[in-house]
Design an enzyme around this catalytic site. Structure first.
Site, short mmCIF file in Angstrom:
data_model
loop_
_atom_site.label_atom_id
_atom_site.label_comp_id
_atom_site.label_asym_id
_atom_site.label_seq_id
_atom_site.Cartn_x
_atom_site.Cartn_y
_atom_site.Cartn_z
N TYR A 48 0.86 -1.19 0.00
CA TYR A 48 0.00 0.00 0.00
C TYR A 48 0.89 1.23 0.00
CZ TYR A 48 -3.66 -3.29 1.17
OH TYR A 48 -4.54 -4.33 1.14
N HIS A 96 -6.99 0.45 -1.97
CA HIS A 96 -6.42 -0.78 -2.52
C HIS A 96 -4.90 -0.71 -2.53
CE1 HIS A 96 -10.31 -2.32 -3.72
NE2 HIS A 96 -10.60 -1.12 -4.16
N LYS A 117 -3.39 -4.27 -10.06
CA LYS A 117 -2.24 -3.74 -9.34
C LYS A 117 -1.05 -3.76 -10.28
CE LYS A 117 -4.17 -5.48 -5.10
NZ LYS A 117 -5.42 -4.97 -5.55
#
Length: 185
Positions: A121, A131, A162
């Site tokens: 993160y 997220h 991601k």
């Protein structure tokens, strides 16, 4: 005022922890809960904070916890590493990446459900509030990877929305990062 707060934190006794199979269980205490609530270490299991082996070593190294085995024998740094490597053969490489990212101010959590080692993160972001930015795969510098393996890692990152971050660990345990992401030209 800030000096008094730092002094108070420096004077705290380490939290007592137990090395239990493949995790570290912290004693039930406000200080243990603070690791989770303030810094997002571990996960809650009822009222108890449970750390991964990597999180446990990081906090042991920072002298924030004292670890004991099942026979109430205090475990030192070298013993801890021996036990952890028995559980996780890639522990040293994974720990080097975890430690580097945490020291840089990132929150690092496991990413097993994503098929990666870690999810990371952004600085100041708490899991659940936003997220993760990256999925991370720690690799030893001398390791070779096929294009199929690389593509599989990239697909994992892309499918979870991601970025892929390879944490490359050299012989001195220094880490270099390679970020990969899909782009549309």
């Amino acid at each position: 005022m800030a000096e008094k707060k730092e002094e108070k934190q420096a004077q705290r006794e380490p939290v007592v922890a137990k090395f239990f199979q493949s995790e570290i269980q912290l004693e039930k205490s406000p200080e243990a809960l603070e690791f989770y609530n303030q810094n997002r270490y571990g996960a809650l299991n009822g009222e108890r904070v449970v750390l991964s082996l990597i999180e446990g070593l990081f906090l042991l190294e920072k002298e924030k916890i004292t670890v004991f085995d099942g026979k109430n024998h205090k475990i030192n740094y070298e013993e801890y590493i021996r036990k952890a490597v028995k559980q996780q053969p890639k522990f040293i490489v994974r720990y080097a990446v975890f430690k580097d990212l945490r020291n840089r101010g990132y929150v690092v959590k496991t990413a097993l459900k994503f098929g990666a080692d870690f999810r990371v993160y952004g600085r100041g972001v708490k899991p659940g509030e936003d997220h993760a930015k990256w999925v991370v795969f720690p690799v030893q510098e001398s390791t070779t990877m096929t294009w199929h393996e690389f593509a599989a890692k990239n697909r994992v990152a892309h499918s979870t929305k991601k970025r892929l971050l390879l944490g490359v660990v050299d012989e001195e345990k220094d880490v270099s990062y390679w970020e990969c992401r899909w782009i549309r030209p």
